[in-house]
Motif scaffolding. Structure first.
Motif, PDB file in Angstrom:
ATOM      1  N   SER A  43     -14.545  96.470  55.658  1.00  0.00           N
ATOM      2  CA  SER A  43     -15.029  95.319  54.807  1.00  0.00           C
ATOM      3  C   SER A  43     -14.400  94.052  55.061  1.00  0.00           C
ATOM      4  CB  SER A  43     -14.765  95.963  53.593  1.00  0.00           C
ATOM      5  OG  SER A  43     -15.491  96.988  53.196  1.00  0.00           O
ATOM      6  N   LYS A  44     -13.110  94.115  55.475  1.00  0.00           N
ATOM      7  CA  LYS A  44     -12.446  92.858  55.825  1.00  0.00           C
ATOM      8  C   LYS A  44     -12.855  92.551  56.992  1.00  0.00           C
ATOM      9  CE  LYS A  44      -7.602  94.147  53.566  1.00  0.00           C
ATOM     10  NZ  LYS A  44      -6.383  94.247  53.592  1.00  0.00           N
ATOM     11  N   LYS A  45     -13.254  93.124  58.152  1.00  0.00           N
ATOM     12  CA  LYS A  45     -13.649  92.454  59.264  1.00  0.00           C
ATOM     13  C   LYS A  45     -15.163  92.195  59.131  1.00  0.00           C
ATOM     14  CE  LYS A  45     -11.582  96.305  62.313  1.00  0.00           C
ATOM     15  NZ  LYS A  45     -11.954  97.258  63.360  1.00  0.00           N
ATOM     16  N   LYS A  46     -15.757  92.506  58.123  1.00  0.00           N
ATOM     17  CA  LYS A  46     -17.057  91.887  57.883  1.00  0.00           C
ATOM     18  C   LYS A  46     -16.958  90.506  57.067  1.00  0.00           C
ATOM     19  CE  LYS A  46     -19.909  95.931  57.881  1.00  0.00           C
ATOM     20  NZ  LYS A  46     -20.799  95.895  59.135  1.00  0.00           N
ATOM     21  N   VAL A  47     -16.162  90.819  56.358  1.00  0.00           N
ATOM     22  CA  VAL A  47     -15.703  89.511  55.506  1.00  0.00           C
ATOM     23  C   VAL A  47     -15.141  88.232  56.242  1.00  0.00           C
ATOM     24  CG1 VAL A  47     -14.307  88.346  53.585  1.00  0.00           C
ATOM     25  CG2 VAL A  47     -15.393  90.605  53.326  1.00  0.00           C
ATOM     26  N   ALA A  48     -14.310  88.762  57.329  1.00  0.00           N
ATOM     27  CA  ALA A  48     -13.925  87.916  58.232  1.00  0.00           C
ATOM     28  C   ALA A  48     -15.006  87.255  59.022  1.00  0.00           C
ATOM     29  CB  ALA A  48     -12.644  88.659  58.938  1.00  0.00           C
ATOM     30  N   GLY A  49     -15.985  88.255  59.644  1.00  0.00           N
ATOM     31  CA  GLY A  49     -17.015  87.499  60.320  1.00  0.00           C
ATOM     32  C   GLY A  49     -17.690  86.605  59.327  1.00  0.00           C
ATOM     33  N   ALA A  50     -18.057  86.946  58.254  1.00  0.00           N
ATOM     34  CA  ALA A  50     -18.736  86.015  57.224  1.00  0.00           C
ATOM     35  C   ALA A  50     -18.041  84.649  57.150  1.00  0.00           C
ATOM     36  CB  ALA A  50     -19.063  86.618  55.842  1.00  0.00           C
ATOM     37  N   ILE A 116     -17.858  83.655  49.071  1.00  0.00           N
ATOM     38  CA  ILE A 116     -17.055  83.667  47.580  1.00  0.00           C
ATOM     39  C   ILE A 116     -17.465  85.012  47.069  1.00  0.00           C
ATOM     40  CG2 ILE A 116     -16.810  82.759  45.519  1.00  0.00           C
ATOM     41  CD1 ILE A 116     -17.640  80.107  46.661  1.00  0.00           C
ATOM     42  N   LYS A 117     -18.556  85.510  46.902  1.00  0.00           N
ATOM     43  CA  LYS A 117     -18.725  86.759  46.316  1.00  0.00           C
ATOM     44  C   LYS A 117     -18.209  87.807  47.030  1.00  0.00           C
ATOM     45  CE  LYS A 117     -23.107  85.143  44.101  1.00  0.00           C
ATOM     46  NZ  LYS A 117     -24.391  85.298  43.981  1.00  0.00           N
ATOM     47  N   LEU A 118     -18.366  87.902  48.442  1.00  0.00           N
ATOM     48  CA  LEU A 118     -17.724  89.070  49.254  1.00  0.00           C
ATOM     49  C   LEU A 118     -16.291  89.013  49.200  1.00  0.00           C
ATOM     50  CD1 LEU A 118     -19.829  88.341  52.614  1.00  0.00           C
ATOM     51  CD2 LEU A 118     -19.752  90.583  51.114  1.00  0.00           C
ATOM     52  N   LYS A 119     -15.610  87.562  49.130  1.00  0.00           N
ATOM     53  CA  LYS A 119     -14.194  87.798  48.909  1.00  0.00           C
ATOM     54  C   LYS A 119     -13.686  88.362  47.569  1.00  0.00           C
ATOM     55  CE  LYS A 119     -12.844  83.643  51.492  1.00  0.00           C
ATOM     56  NZ  LYS A 119     -12.585  82.385  51.685  1.00  0.00           N
TER      57      LYS A 119
END
Length: 236
Positions: A43-50, A116-119
């Motif tokens: 999940s952190k990887k995907k958020v980092a990509g976003a 923002i929502k993903l974070k």
């Protein structure tokens, strides 16, 4: 947000599956925590990509605005030089870059809201993981206590249904029945003796003879005493 919903379903499915297999609760929970940590890393990887996409859109937006500003400066230079046609072309270039910049701005703002929502979702997931780690020992103790209680109840049930205990109870009942039967036979035998006419006559006769002998002996003593009393008949 769909990703985190799938993550919650995956964790729930994993928990139900492992519980149905009656696996060791400690090993099971440790595996679940490991799976949650792996999912959190993904999940952190995907958020980092976003976030990276957000920054890229922001750079692209800013580049278009910078180019629009440059062409505006060029238009000013052309106007000062009396070259109005070139100034018009420069202003048209400015409008093109400004339009592109506005389009990138719309994409950036929409993507920024999603990030923002993903974070926030990622932060909640991290909190849930931290809470799960803290609660793991308590949950393991609860599971073990529940299993122990179940085993005790099953053992008590087996004791109630034990054939050995039932056989003992049946033997106790048989002994009590035998004792009652023996006592009843004794009472019947006693009653039978009491109702025997010959036996009754014998007992009455014996009782009568004993009373008669006693009376006769008393009479003889009385007569003997009168004969020996003073003033009685003289002996020559």
């Amino acid at each position: 947000m769909g990703f985190f919903a799938r993550l919650r379903r995956l964790i729930s499915s994993s928990l139900n599956e492992t519980m149905s297999k009656h696996e060791d609760p400690e090993r099971m929970l440790n595996q679940i925590i490991t799976d949650m940590q792996s999912q959190l890393v993904e999940s952190k990887k995907k958020v980092a990509g976003a976030i990276a996409d957000e920054k890229r859109l922001q750079r692209q937006m800013q580049q278009q605005y910078d180019l629009a500003a440059e062409w505006e400066e060029k238009a000013v230079t052309f106007v000062e030089a009396g070259r109005d046609e070139s100034a018009k072309e420069a202003l048209l270039r400015k409008q093109e870059y400004l339009s592109l910049g506005n389009q990138y701005k719309e994409q950036y703002e929409a993507h920024h809201e999603a990030v923002i929502k993903l974070k926030a979702a990622l932060q909640q997931l991290q909190q849930r993981l931290d809470e799960s780690i803290r609660q793991k020992s308590i949950l393991i103790a609860r599971v073990k206590r529940a299993k122990a209680h179940k085993e005790i109840q099953e053992h008590l049930t087996s004791l109630k249904d034990s054939s050995a205990f039932e056989a003992f109870d049946q033997m106790t009942t048989k002994v009590e029945a035998l004792e009652a039967e023996t006592e009843a036979l004794g009472e019947i035998e006693t009653a039978s003796l009491d109702k025997d006419p010959l036996e009754a006559e014998y007992k009455a006769l014996k009782s009568s003879q004993s009373e008669g002998d006693k009376l006769l002996a008393d009479l003889k003593k009385k007569i003997s005493g009168e004969l020996e009393a003073p003033g009685g008949p003289s002996q020559n």
